[in-house]
Design an enzyme around this catalytic site. Structure first.
Site, PDB file in Angstrom:
ATOM      1  N   GLY A  70       2.539  49.911  84.410  1.00 32.40           N
ATOM      2  CA  GLY A  70       3.904  49.946  83.565  1.00 32.40           C
ATOM      3  C   GLY A  70       3.742  49.476  82.631  1.00 32.40           C
ATOM      4  O   GLY A  70       4.917  48.581  81.383  1.00 32.40           O
ATOM      5  N   CYS A 128       7.429  58.790  78.521  1.00 26.72           N
ATOM      6  CA  CYS A 128       8.609  57.622  78.212  1.00 26.72           C
ATOM      7  C   CYS A 128       9.375  57.977  77.986  1.00 26.72           C
ATOM      8  O   CYS A 128      10.187  59.375  77.545  1.00 26.72           O
ATOM      9  CB  CYS A 128       8.332  56.046  77.431  1.00 26.72           C
ATOM     10  SG  CYS A 128       6.308  55.438  77.852  1.00 26.72           S
TER      11      CYS A 128
END
Length: 303
Positions: A70, A128
């Site tokens: 993450g 992303c």
């Protein structure tokens, strides 16, 4: 014999420690021989500090790892004041990997790192989602990718701009061509593949976010094909990434068209692997009477 020119930057070996596996570079130094690497990429840097995904976020699986870190990192300001200065004493070409969720944030990061003397390449992690465009991600949306590259190119100064593409989404050769057309200086191919693993005793996934990024030896044939397809399309240099565990893998990637070759998961499993790979790679070149650059894109057709 083993030196490689990559987008005008000299690399003493074609091996690169890829982003995410070497931390802030200094983290990795006690465990491996830094002399094996021509370059090492810092873990992804974002505008602000990120805690990353909730645990568990890493698990071993068939022929590799699944992770959902993450983008955990300390943010750009901590990188500039703490991590970057500590890494300057390590004699490798340094690649800064930038990750963001909007074009404005990417340009902010590029402005910051373009000022640093001891950075060889700026790598944009475009896997992303873009929060300004309803979650569409740069890696699979050619319009967003084009806008991102055009926005960042004028800000990079003398630093080559390298785009790290995802294996998912649009055709890799088309994205590679787009990157070259709009100003990218190099490509890194490819990022992790989506994967998951389920515990048959608990019936629960092994990582909290269920699906993560799969890396390791199992992805090599697929990544190799993508490097080849991109190399047939563009003239800018390519950093080939995915499943490298041996000197033979390095040679295959270079024959397919890569100028540099990344080592990631293998070095996490055994930090001594890069030194061993380089030693055997050198022996191969010596026995053939060639230099490393002779391998780039030199694959022959079947008779």
């Amino acid at each position: 014999m083993i030196e490689i020119d990559f987008a005008g930057i000299p690399f003493k070996t074609p091996l690169v420690g890829v982003s995410g596996t070497a931390g802030y570079i200094t983290d990795f130094k006690p465990f491996t021989d830094m002399n094996a690497f021509g370059g090492i990429a810092f873990k992804s840097i974002t505008p602000l500090k990120r805690q990353g995904s909730p645990p568990p976020r890493v698990c071993e699986c068939e022929a590799g790892f699944i992770n959902s870190i993450g983008l955990q990192n300390d943010g750009i300001e901590a990188f500039l004041t703490c991590h970057y200065p500590r890494a300057q004493a390590i004699p490798v070409q340094k690649i800064v990997n930038l990750a963001a969720f909007s074009i404005a944030d990417f340009t902010h990061l590029v402005r910051k790192v373009a000022e640093l003397d001891d950075i060889a390449l700026i790598e944009l992690n475009v896997s992303c989602p873009n929060v300004d465009y309803n979650g569409r991600d740069f890696a699979s949306d050619s319009g967003l990718l084009r806008e991102l590259i055009v926005s960042c190119t004028p800000l990079k100064k003398d630093k080559p701009l390298m785009i790290k593409l995802s294996p998912h989404g649009a055709v890799i050769s088309e994205l590679a061509l787009l990157c070259e057309k709009y100003g990218a200086d190099a490509l890194s191919l490819v990022n992790t593949f989506r994967g998951m693993k389920i515990n048959i005793d608990t019936w629960q996934p092994f990582i909290k976010k269920i699906v993560g990024g799969y890396s390791g030896i199992g992805i090599k044939p697929i990544s190799l094909a993508m490097v080849y397809e991109a190399a047939q399309t563009v003239s800018i240099p390519i950093l080939g990434i995915g499943g490298v565990t041996s000197y033979e893998d390095v040679i295959e990637y270079m024959l397919a068209g890569a100028s540099l070759v990344g080592i990631g998961t293998a070095s996490l499993m055994n930090p001594r692997i890069p030194k061993r790979i380089l030693k055997r790679f050198k022996a191969y070149l010596h026995n053939r009477g060639i230099v490393a650059a002779d391998l780039i894109g030199a694959m022959k057709e079947c008779p």
